[in-house]
Design a protein around this motif. Structure first.
Motif, PDB file in Angstrom:
ATOM      1  N   UNK A 254       0.833  -1.210   0.000  1.00  0.00           N
ATOM      2  CA  UNK A 254       0.000   0.000   0.000  1.00  0.00           C
ATOM      3  C   UNK A 254       0.866   1.257   0.000  1.00  0.00           C
ATOM      4  N   UNK A 255       2.115   1.111  -0.375  1.00  0.00           N
ATOM      5  CA  UNK A 255       2.920   2.300  -0.668  1.00  0.00           C
ATOM      6  C   UNK A 255       4.143   2.512   0.166  1.00  0.00           C
ATOM      7  N   UNK A 256       4.043   2.318   1.494  1.00  0.00           N
ATOM      8  CA  UNK A 256       5.222   2.585   2.323  1.00  0.00           C
ATOM      9  C   UNK A 256       4.966   2.195   3.758  1.00  0.00           C
ATOM     10  N   UNK A 257       6.040   1.841   4.411  1.00  0.00           N
ATOM     11  CA  UNK A 257       6.035   1.669   5.863  1.00  0.00           C
ATOM     12  C   UNK A 257       5.608   2.976   6.537  1.00  0.00           C
ATOM     13  N   UNK A 258       5.883   4.061   5.884  1.00  0.00           N
ATOM     14  CA  UNK A 258       5.578   5.383   6.436  1.00  0.00           C
ATOM     15  C   UNK A 258       4.099   5.750   6.383  1.00  0.00           C
ATOM     16  N   UNK A 259       3.267   4.828   5.894  1.00  0.00           N
ATOM     17  CA  UNK A 259       1.814   5.097   5.823  1.00  0.00           C
ATOM     18  C   UNK A 259       0.994   4.122   6.657  1.00  0.00           C
TER      19      UNK A 259
END
Ligand code: NAD
Ligand code: IPM
Ligand code: MN
Length: 352
Positions: A254-259
């Motif tokens: 889903x795009x990034x660990x940061x999300x």
């Protein structure tokens, strides 16, 4: 105006960066919507450990238990072994405050490019219900005969009927509120005791939820299918370790660990729940000012949802969605941009 007491533990590495960057903005957003909160900051973590020989004081859990909710940044430091730091702070809170539901939404937002070809905004939307107090994370075992050829390590997993039943029931309840599809992930082909027990309990609990369609996957196949057909998942229920591993896959597709946001929820009134981004202390980017703060904002959203402050929760969640959908908004490098943490938060502030 409702007023809450929130304990904040920024912790290690990028934990204080993402917590400090988001806290003033989240406090304003909440207050504007009728939910004021006071924070008490606990400077517990690895720096505290290096000074005091423990990650938090002996009465740490008792003090946390007094709050309405807890927010945590991250724990883990390159200079102290992870088993010391995590067993000194994060894991004792999850277990000691009986936060048995680890709820981890995995949403592919509009404007985010998944590494999976052909997947766009809205195509992935599932939630993992991870057992959070026992399973493979039970602190049962030991090491014997250190230094000998016959040195031995034993690490036992613990699956209780109460612990297994309650996470499975919570996941079924979530499925009835969502798309009515539940995937139970085990490894019952190899682990014939604990995982077959889990399967049996899924079957028992399923009888209470005839409207929920149940799918069973072995964890290796689940890892494959989260990449091959993530759009088909709705609610995933898994043991502590399997849930941990699968949610890193969920974050990445889903795009990034940061999300990726997370809640460690105690569903009753006895203890507060704790919210935190899924990611760790990210020593590789600490101090660079580029940590993505959005997983933290989304975790705050889960916190307000849990407190019953749906307006605040929705405003924070929708603000993030709105920013991500806007191709000209600032983005941190994990999302392919070159903006810093502060720029992302101030843009978000202007959207709310
Ligand atoms: P990590 O999540 O800290 O980092 C993995 C990768 O993702 C790194 O490349 C990192 O830069 C990137 N990343 C993570 N969060 C990001 C963000 N907000 N913005 C941009 N990039 C981000 O995992 P790790 O490297 O395996 O672990 C580092 C330390 O954190 C270890 O000590 C580990 O035990 C600990 N840890 C703690 C938690 C927690 O506190 N809940 C979770 C995972 C790992
Ligand atoms: C997470 C982390 C933790 C876990 C570690 C740091 C103990 O990976 O929150 O996903 O395994 O639960
Ligand atoms: Mn993890």
């Amino acid at each position: 105006m409702n007023a809450y007491e929130i304990a904040v533990i920024p912790g290690d590495g990028i934990g204080p960066e993402v917590v400090d960057a988001t806290l003033p903005f989240v406090a304003d957003a909440a207050e504007e919507r009728g939910a004021a909160f006071e924070t008490t900051r606990f400077e517990w973590g690895t720096e505290y450990y290096l000074d005091h020989g423990e990650m938090m004081p002996d009465d740490g859990l008792d003090r946390l238990a007094e709050f309405d909710a807890i927010f945590l940044g991250a724990v883990g430091h390159p200079e102290v072994p992870d088993h010391v730091t995590l067993h000194g702070l994060l894991l004792p809170i999850r277990k000691g405050l009986d936060q048995y539901v680890c709820e981890r939404p995995n949403v592919l937002f509009d404007g985010i490019e998944s590494p999976l070809r052909g997947y766009g905004g809205g195509d992935v939307d599932f939630v993992v219900y991870r057992e959070n107090t026992e399973g493979e994370y039970a602190d049962i075992g030991g090491r014997e005969h250190r230094g000998f050829d016959h040195e031995t390590a034993v690490q036992s997993a613990l699956f209780t009927r109460r612990g297994t039943e309650r996470i499975i029931r919570a996941a079924f309840e979530a499925a009835t509120e969502r798309e009515g599809h539940l995937t139970s992930v085990t490894k019952s082909n190899a682990q014939a005791h604990s995982m077959v027990f889990w399967d049996d309990i899924v079957e028992e609990v399923a009888a209470e939820f005839p409207s929920v369609e149940v799918e069973r996957l072995l964890v290796d196949a689940a890892a494959m299918d989260l990449i091959r057909r993530p759009h088909e998942f709705d609610v995933v229920v898994a043991s502590n370790l399997f849930g941990d591993v699968l949610t890193d896959i969920g974050a990445q597709i889903t795009g990034s660990m940061g999300l990726a946001p997370s809640g460690n929820v105690h569903p009753g009134p006895e203890y507060p729940s704790m919210f935190e981004p899924v990611h760790g202390s990210a020593p590789d980017i600490v101090g660079d000012g580029v940590a993505n703060p959005l997983a933290t904002v989304l975790s705050w959203s889960l916190l307000f949802d849990d407190l019953g402050e749906g307006d605040v929760a929705d405003a924070l969640w929708d603000g993030v969605a709105d920013q991500l959908a806007d191709g000209s908004a600032p983005r941190t490098p994990d999302l392919g941009g070159s903006a810093g943490t502060e720029a992302v938060v101030s843009d978000l502030r202007s959207r709310l």
